[in-house]
Write a protein that holds these residues in place. Structure first.
Motif, PDB file in Angstrom:
ATOM      1  N   GLY A   6      -9.527 -38.725   9.745  1.00  0.00           N
ATOM      2  CA  GLY A   6      -9.328 -37.500   8.979  1.00  0.00           C
ATOM      3  C   GLY A   6      -8.443 -36.460   9.644  1.00  0.00           C
ATOM      4  N   PRO A   7      -8.666 -36.145  10.936  1.00  0.00           N
ATOM      5  CA  PRO A   7      -7.869 -35.089  11.564  1.00  0.00           C
ATOM      6  C   PRO A   7      -6.376 -35.353  11.586  1.00  0.00           C
ATOM      7  N   PHE A   8      -5.960 -36.619  11.505  1.00  0.00           N
ATOM      8  CA  PHE A   8      -4.534 -36.926  11.580  1.00  0.00           C
ATOM      9  C   PHE A   8      -3.770 -36.384  10.370  1.00  0.00           C
ATOM     10  N   ALA A   9      -4.466 -36.149   9.258  1.00  0.00           N
ATOM     11  CA  ALA A   9      -3.801 -35.535   8.114  1.00  0.00           C
ATOM     12  C   ALA A   9      -3.337 -34.131   8.469  1.00  0.00           C
ATOM     13  N   LEU A  10      -4.212 -33.369   9.125  1.00  0.00           N
ATOM     14  CA  LEU A  10      -3.850 -32.022   9.543  1.00  0.00           C
ATOM     15  C   LEU A  10      -2.790 -32.052  10.633  1.00  0.00           C
ATOM     16  N   TYR A  11      -2.938 -32.970  11.588  1.00  0.00           N
ATOM     17  CA  TYR A  11      -1.929 -33.061  12.645  1.00  0.00           C
ATOM     18  C   TYR A  11      -0.550 -33.370  12.058  1.00  0.00           C
ATOM     19  N   GLY A  12      -0.506 -34.283  11.095  1.00  0.00           N
ATOM     20  CA  GLY A  12       0.766 -34.614  10.467  1.00  0.00           C
ATOM     21  C   GLY A  12       1.352 -33.440   9.721  1.00  0.00           C
ATOM     22  N   LEU A  13       0.489 -32.685   9.019  1.00  0.00           N
ATOM     23  CA  LEU A  13       0.950 -31.508   8.292  1.00  0.00           C
ATOM     24  C   LEU A  13       1.544 -30.479   9.247  1.00  0.00           C
TER      25      LEU A  13
END
Length: 389
Positions: free
Chosen positions: A252-259
């Motif tokens: 899940g956190p990788f979505a925010l990191y990518g953003l």
């Protein structure tokens, strides 16, 4: 936006949700307190990413040329990787096996399709022309945003407002598939055909409909297929309980990191335009604010009018009001370039969406009294005991 539930998987992001998929409003405290640390301060992270990008753009000469050396579908490789990274975790969370449960509910499905694929793009088209008649690049960027329907972050707002989480997840999956099919044709219609019919200046596209479709297929189709495959293979190998409790919090956190990574790169390229025209940024924000208010309020009222209970009406409202800014940014970059005004319009979107939709969560909770109540005074279809997500 692209996060769901507890972005970091910590206990701090735990939300009490009923078996029907609704948040227990009595559990937790204020709305912000039910978000994880990452999600609660998302607006701050976005602001920080913007500032970082602006500083890097000023301090590192030639960054734009370096980023443009290797491209994927017309997008620089770092930005492409960031976009794919932010899309994949969200689409890996969707319950694809429940699509049929929503397709049978015509009172929910038909209004959702109408709001997302007819009224939503038309409203944004009208607002873009009304507020930005003299800024064609920003106007085009907003129209592209209006065509990119919600696929992810809406599940957070839906949960916090006691909406039907399963219905939200299925509508997200439906929108994901529909975007691959319809986005390119709608883009051609709203940017070239409709302005011509209305006697308005038409947007000159230097790319074909296929090139726009290719961008959509890459930046939505790839994460959609990999997200679907991840869920199918993960559940087959370890079971759904493990998938939801163990794998989802990890990816899940990788979505925010990518953003955030994508925003840093974009603002490094957009720094001069942003600092030299701050009023233009404010003008982009204004029609977005009006759009969110109109779409959410109208959708909530429509849900009540067609007889939906509170959880499903809330789901209808948030899925209609939210937008897929990641896809809009990807298409704008691939079509018009990373330093274009169209891309800047997409980048401004997430900063406006987060605080506005958090505010609409409070409005939704206050509106529950206007929906049919059960014998114990709670909204219908939200009776079951709470479970953890």
């Amino acid at each position: 936006m692209t996060a769901e539930g507890s972005a970091d998987g910590s206990a701090e992001g735990t939300v009490e949700v009923s078996a029907a998929g609704s948040v227990d409003a009595s559990a937790g405290g204020p709305v912000a307190g039910k978000l994880s640390f990452l999600d609660r301060w998302l607006a701050a992270w976005i602001l920080g990413a913007m500032a970082t990008g602006l500083v890097l753009g000023r301090l590192v000469p030639g960054m734009g040329d370096a980023l443009a050396k290797v491209t994927v579908a017309g997008v620089s490789l770092p930005i492409a990787l960031g976009l794919l990274t932010m899309m994949y975790p969200v689409l890996a969370k969707v319950r694809y096996d429940r699509l049929e449960t929503v397709t049978r509910d015509r009172r929910l499905l038909l209004p959702s399709l109408l709001l997302n694929w007819v009224l939503g793009p038309a409203v944004m088209f009208a607002l873009a022309w009304a507020f930005l008649p003299d800024l064609p690049e920003y106007r085009t960027g907003l129209i592209i945003v209006g065509l990119a329907r919600c696929i992810a972050m809406v599940i957070i707002w839906n949960d916090l407002a006691c909406g039907n989480r399963e219905a939200a997840a299925v509508l997200v999956a439906l929108n994901s598939v529909f975007q691959v099919i319809a986005f390119s044709a709608l883009g051609w219609f709203y940017l070239s055909v409709l302005p011509g019919w209305l006697g308005l200046p038409q947007t000159a596209l230097d790319v074909s409909v296929w090139e726009i479709a290719r961008s959509v297929l890459i930046f939505l189709g790839i994460p959609l297929l990999t997200g679907y495959a991840t869920r199918r293979l993960g559940e087959k190998a370890r079971g759904r309980a493990w998938y939801e409790a163990e794998l989802v919090p990890r990816i899940g956190p990788f979505a925010l990191y990518g953003l955030l990574f994508t925003i840093v790169v974009l603002f490094a390229l957009q720094g001069e335009a942003i600092t030299s025209t701050p009023l233009d940024v404010a003008r982009i924000a204004l029609p977005l604010l009006v759009y969110f208010a109109l779409m959410w309020t109208g959708s909530m009222a429509l849900g009540r009018a067609v007889g939906l209970d509170y959880p499903k009406a809330t789901t209808l409202a948030f899925t209609a009001a939210g937008n897929n800014f990641e896809l809009a940014i990807a298409v704008a970059i691939a079509t018009f370039g990373a330093t274009s005004g169209q891309a800047l319009a997409g980048v401004v979107g997430p900063l406006i969406e987060v605080p506005v939709l958090i505010g609409l969560v409070h409005v939704a909770l206050a509106a529950r009294r206007h929906f049919p109540q059960s014998d114990n005074g709670t909204p219908a279809a939200a009776q079951e005991g709470p479970t953890r997500v």
